[in-house]
Enzyme design. Structure first.
Site, PDB file in Angstrom:
ATOM      1  N   ARG A 247       0.838  -1.185   0.000  1.00 18.22           N
ATOM      2  CA  ARG A 247       0.000   0.000   0.000  1.00 18.22           C
ATOM      3  C   ARG A 247       0.882   1.248   0.000  1.00 18.22           C
ATOM      4  NH1 ARG A 247      -3.211  -2.795  -1.632  1.00 18.22           N
ATOM      5  NH2 ARG A 247      -5.331  -3.271  -0.932  1.00 18.22           N
ATOM      6  N   GLU A 276      -2.012   7.767  -5.067  1.00 16.24           N
ATOM      7  CA  GLU A 276      -3.251   7.056  -5.386  1.00 16.24           C
ATOM      8  C   GLU A 276      -4.400   7.540  -4.513  1.00 16.24           C
ATOM      9  OE1 GLU A 276      -2.828   2.649  -6.170  1.00 16.24           O
ATOM     10  OE2 GLU A 276      -0.842   3.074  -5.350  1.00 16.24           O
ATOM     11  N   HIS A 299       0.097  -0.063  -9.773  1.00 18.39           N
ATOM     12  CA  HIS A 299      -0.707  -0.930  -8.896  1.00 18.39           C
ATOM     13  C   HIS A 299      -1.183  -2.150  -9.694  1.00 18.39           C
ATOM     14  CE1 HIS A 299      -3.129  -0.702  -4.923  1.00 18.39           C
ATOM     15  NE2 HIS A 299      -2.881  -1.964  -5.242  1.00 18.39           N
TER      16      HIS A 299
END
Length: 346
Positions: A247, A276, A299
């Site tokens: 993440r 993001e 991603h």
């Protein structure tokens, strides 16, 4: 933005707001009485960038939602009383308000086990690409410079794994072929697993100081946000590599940029970015992408054909189970408000 429907007239509607939803998963839903609506997103647009109003319009009349990275907020869920299940085609759920799902009598699931292998492969690919300077070499060759750039081995190096869930363990399994010295920082060490896999459990400062490669596989929580900040980066060995396929919020990207520009780090492999979730970080991301010792992907670690097929089917099975009231695999169930819905105060 258009919505395409298949098999109209069914009595349950499932919206899929992600790309690459395959025919087998669609057929499974249809065979179980679901009318499937596939959201056609503009080029380059993922559901994570859609505003709440657009999501609400797409979800009107839907009983189930197979979602990618959209924000599943309380305010959105409150406007969708018919929606009964939210199934993430993935394993992270930091953008899902689980308390709201429970409070509103809905079900939330993730596709556990579907993308472990592909993300682990992606992680090793980034390690090797950085170590062998693949991006730097190709850029030079394209400019007519065929000078050899000596790289580094992954063989017998010390690799630090932060977080030891399914993907972290899959990375450990692959690293054993490189005879790596594996250090692990995790809040829940298993001595049995550690002994069987010849890994050493250490605290994070020790891992940072001793590792040649550090790979992040922790969930994003209030405790892990900005886990790798300027102080943590300063602790890392000079010339070490950082890989983040977990993440974006785990790393302070601005601090990472400075550590790379200063030459303290040897490089970074990044599949996720702070930008993001935070548009204000887009300039930092742009500068990271411009560096020759950064290997980056959008991603995409979980997005192999095979991985998507697995996660699509897992999400579809979770949706059908939730709508039918049958058992959902416990590992996939992240929030269950059905009992709260059934037991209403008089």
């Amino acid at each position: 933005m258009e919505i395409h429907s298949t098999q109209p007239g069914r009595n349950r509607t499932v919206l899929v707001s992600q790309r690459f939803f395959d025919a087998a998963a669609t057929a499974f839903l249809e065979e179980h009485g679901c009318h499937v609506r596939l959201a056609e997103l503009p080029p380059g647009q993922a559901d994570g960038g859609l505003p709440e109003a657009a999501l609400q319009a797409m979800l009107e009349g839907a009983d189930g939602w197979i979602v990618g990275h959209a924000h599943v907020s309380r305010s959105l869920l409150e406007k969708l009383p018919q929606l009964r299940v939210v199934a993430r085609r993935g394993v992270g759920y930091d953008r899902v308000d689980m308390d709201a799902i429970r409070d509103l009598g809905k079900v939330g699931t993730v596709a556990v086990g579907g993308n472990d292998a592909c993300v682990a492969d992606h992680t090793l690919g980034m390690m090797l690409a950085l170590a062998h300077r693949l991006r730097e070499s190709q850029r030079r060759m394209e400019a007519g410079d065929w000078t050899i750039l000596p790289g580094r081995d992954l063989y017998r190096k010390t690799v630090g794994i932060v977080g030891l869930g399914r993907i972290g363990r899959a990375v450990v399994e692959r690293l054993r072929a490189f005879h790596a010295n594996i250090l692990v920082a995790t809040p829940t060490p298993s001595e049995t697993y550690g002994q069987a896999n010849n890994i050493s459990y250490v605290n994070l400062p020790t891992l940072l100081e001793q590792s040649d490669y550090i790979s992040l596989h922790a969930p994003l929580t209030p405790e892990t946000r900005a886990l790798i900040d300027a102080g943590a980066l300063a602790r890392m060995k000079r010339g070490a590599f950082l890989i983040n396929t977990a993440r974006g919020g785990l790393v302070d990207d601005a601090a990472l940029l400075q550590a790379l520009l200063s030459g303290h780090l040897g490089g970074a492999g990044l599949d996720v970015f702070q930008s993001e979730a935070d548009p204000a970080m887009q300039e930092v991301t742009r500068q990271l992408l411009a560096l020759p010792n950064v290997v980056a992907t959008p991603h995409a670690g979980a997005s192999t054909h095979e991985g998507l097929e697995r996660t699509n089917m897992l999400a579809a099975r979770c949706v059908v189970a939730a709508l039918d009231g049958t058992a959902i695999p416990p590992a996939c169930l992240i929030a269950d408000g059905r009992r709260a819905r059934e037991v209403q105060p008089c």
